[in-house]
Design a protein around this motif. Structure first.
Motif, PDB file in Angstrom:
ATOM      1  N   THR B  47       0.834  -1.207   0.000  1.00  0.00           N
ATOM      2  CA  THR B  47       0.000   0.000   0.000  1.00  0.00           C
ATOM      3  C   THR B  47       0.865   1.251   0.000  1.00  0.00           C
ATOM      4  OG1 THR B  47      -1.744  -1.166   1.187  1.00  0.00           O
ATOM      5  CG2 THR B  47      -1.796   1.230   1.278  1.00  0.00           C
ATOM      6  N   ASP B 175      -5.775  -0.686  -4.820  1.00  0.00           N
ATOM      7  CA  ASP B 175      -5.229  -1.351  -3.634  1.00  0.00           C
ATOM      8  C   ASP B 175      -6.175  -2.458  -3.199  1.00  0.00           C
ATOM      9  OD1 ASP B 175      -3.879  -2.097  -1.419  1.00  0.00           O
ATOM     10  OD2 ASP B 175      -4.006  -0.172  -0.386  1.00  0.00           O
ATOM     11  N   GLU B 176      -5.884  -3.681  -3.559  1.00  0.00           N
ATOM     12  CA  GLU B 176      -6.764  -4.810  -3.304  1.00  0.00           C
ATOM     13  C   GLU B 176      -8.219  -4.438  -3.605  1.00  0.00           C
ATOM     14  OE1 GLU B 176      -5.984  -6.989   0.260  1.00  0.00           O
ATOM     15  OE2 GLU B 176      -4.034  -6.034   0.545  1.00  0.00           O
TER      16      GLU B 176
HETATM   17 MG   LIG Z   1      -2.222  -2.720   2.093  1.00  0.00          MG
END
Ligand SMILES: [Mg+2]
Ligand SMILES: Nc1ncnc2c1ncn2[C@@H]1O[C@H](COP(=O)(O)OP(=O)(O)OP(=O)(O)O)[C@@H](O)[C@H]1O
Lengths: 299, 254
Positions: B47, B175-176
């Motif tokens: 991240t 991010d995911e």
């Molecule tokens: Mg993360």
């Protein structure tokens, strides 16, 4: 078995007790209104309410009790205080939540909280020593008005300073309650910080902001001591902010307990208290209606 | 090493949260108009790396960054640069779909408005266009004015995609982006990404290896703040050079 029973009994007693206390405290306002009304009835019997509210003549010795100057004085002082404090408090709390670093915040916050603890009298003295001369010698001449300095403007200004801490800390909480994601999303879309505050945080939070203001000013209406010390206390309808005024709380505080031998005087002062209470109620109910409107529009 | 035109190139990037050294000497290149997937165990700095691409890590208090991140050859940590321009160019999709507290329409129009598009007609056009690209238009066209929070999580994520696309970025960071979604919605988002790579450079963080394999053209394997290996997806998944990559792909470290 026995244990279970006592547990249950305790639960029942506790919940009943809490209900009772809650009910009592929420009844308090009605009890107060009723009490004041009963006392003020005497004067309402001699003159009609509109007459009392709209008459400008305040001569207790002659039996004339016109509340108009006091009502106007109260409203004016409060409006002026709002005018001074709302923009600056909003900007301060935005700065503290959005712009300031943790260090600056840790330094400034306690200072602001300290303001909340200063006794009203001290604000009043500060008003007399600093704000009164400032208004008299520097601000009023700018507009070409002669004034003693003991006037609406001074009262409003001192009151504004007094509501500062409450207003700042409540509105800061409102801004802090905005989820971190909102800020991140807005910034990630290329918004500036100010755009983020304005469009993504302020508008959806307008409810909270209004609530903060109502909270701050429900207190301001009744704030007595400091305002009384600087506002001049002349029972007249002010025609400019440089003229003295006489807000309701000051009227009550200055006179209750004195000159009580004058007939109806005591009833008149209690009516003043009732009026003050009603003004605050109208103000907060009005704010609540505004909030409901907004809620319907936003969500 | 494969030759490609890098859209983002990172050189010796170091990031500290206070004293905690989170990214260590990161040097990677992100190819243009491909999907780059960043994989690695939890807490390895994925991240952080992603947010350093659009300077969103600036928001973290006590952060310090050194090294170069270049987007189209321009050093984005250069003090003279206008951060908002960089962020406009690089859209971001968060892990949890998060609609702004406003209507569906206003969510998509938020970015364009920020960047000065105020004409109703033009906004209408943009909103429709990007809701279509995000595959949400048919489901919401009759209730554009209703609060975005009433959409399902999958719809919300597609709305977030539309909102991101509406400022016309060149790069999309995710991010995911499917981790909070059900499998069907997740598949849909994946599908969107595959279609979007024609026009956009895409960087996705994921910890789902199968998803990485489905999407990736290019892979970066991050481990404890370091890039262990980076290269074309086929090479990394089928023939990793490093033992740690092999172990991660084999499911031994997670
Ligand atoms: Mg993360
Ligand atoms: N705001 C912060 N302040 C201090 N440390 C942080 C902060 N954010 C992340 N970290 C630390 O930095 C390291 C990398 O975090 P990061 O979120 O980039 O990892 P990640 O690879 O995205 O993990 P995950 O897969 O769990 O999302 C972690 O050790 C984390 O604890």
């Amino acid at each position: 078995m026995n244990l279970k029973l006592t547990r249950k009994l305790k639960e029942v007693i506790a919940s009943r007790l809490m209900l009772l206390i809650t009910a009592l405290s929420s009844m308090l306002i009605f009890v107060m209104i009723l009490g004041l009304f009963l006392k003020a009835r005497l004067i309402l019997a001699t003159q009609s309410l509109p007459e009392l509210l709209l008459s400008t003549s305040w001569h207790p010795l002659r039996g004339e009790f016109g509340f108009y100057p006091f009502i106007l004085g109260t409203i004016w002082v409060t409006v002026l205080a709002m005018f001074f404090s709302i923009p600056s408090c909003l900007l301060t709390s935005i700065y503290l939540t959005e712009y300031a670093s943790a260090k600056i915040r840790a330094f400034i916050k306690p200072l602001i909280d300290l303001l909340a603890g200063i006794p009203s009298v001290v604000y009043g003295l500060w008003g007399i020593l600093v704000v009164v001369p400032l208004v008299k010698d520097h601000i009023a001449p700018l507009f070409g008005y002669p004034t003693s300095g003991y006037c609406l403007l001074t009262g409003g200004f001192v009151l504004a300073i007094m509501v500062f801490p409450v207003l700042i800390s409540v509105s800061e909480e409102v801004f802090r309650a905005v989820p971190h994601e909102v800020r991140e999303i807005s910034l990630a879309l290329g918004a500036t910080r100010w755009q983020t505050v304005k469009h993504a945080q302020m508008v959806p939070r307008i409810k909270g902001i209004i609530a903060a203001i109502v909270l701050g000013f429900s207190r301001a209406f009744g704030e007595t001591m400091a305002v009384m010390m600087v506002v001049g206390n002349v029972a007249q309808v002010p025609s400019s902010v440089f003229q003295p005024a006489y807000p309701l709380p000051a009227l009550i505080a200055n006179n209750y307990g004195e000159m009580m031998s004058i007939p109806l005087y005591d009833a008149a002062l209690l009516l003043a208290a009732l009026l003050l209470l009603l003004i605050v109620l109208v103000f907060s109910v009005g704010a609540r209606i505004v909030l409901l409107r907004i809620e319907r529009r936003v969500v | 090493m494969e030759k490609f035109k890098p859209h983002i190139s990172v050189e010796k990037l170091n990031v500290f949260y206070g004293k905690h050294h989170v990214l260590k000497d990161i040097t990677v290149k992100i190819p243009e108009k491909q999907i780059t997937v960043i994989i690695g165990p939890s807490g390895c700095g994925k991240t952080t790396l992603l947010k350093s691409f659009n300077r969103l890590i600036d928001l973290v208090e006590g952060i310090s960054v050194s090294g170069d991140v270049r987007v189209d050859g321009m050093d984005i940590y250069n003090g003279k640069i206008d951060v908002t321009n960089i962020r406009k160019k690089i859209g971001m999709l968060a892990q949890k779909p998060y609609p702004l507290p406003m209507s569906i329409y206003d969510n998509v129009a938020y970015g364009p408005r920020i960047h000065g598009i105020l004409k109703r007609k033009e906004l209408d056009r943009i909103v429709e266009r990007y809701l279509k690209v995000a595959g949400l238009w048919d489901e919401v066209k009759d209730r554009l004015k209703s609060p975005a929070s009433r959409l399902s999580a999958g719809q919300q994520q597609r709305l977030c995609l539309a909102r991101t696309l509406a400022v016309e970025p060149e790069i999309i960071l995710g991010d995911e982006p499917t981790s909070a979604l059900d499998p069907v919605s997740a598949k849909r988002i994946e599908q969107e990404f595959i279609e979007l790579k024609k026009d956009y450079t895409i960087v996705i963080v994921t910890h789902i290896l199968r998803q990485a394999k489905r999407l990736a053209d290019h892979v970066i394997f991050l481990y404890m703040g370091e890039v262990i290996e980076a290269g074309p997806a086929r090479e990394i998944f089928e023939d990793p050079k490093e033992a740690r990559t092999r172990a991660y792909i084999g499911g031994e470290i997670s």
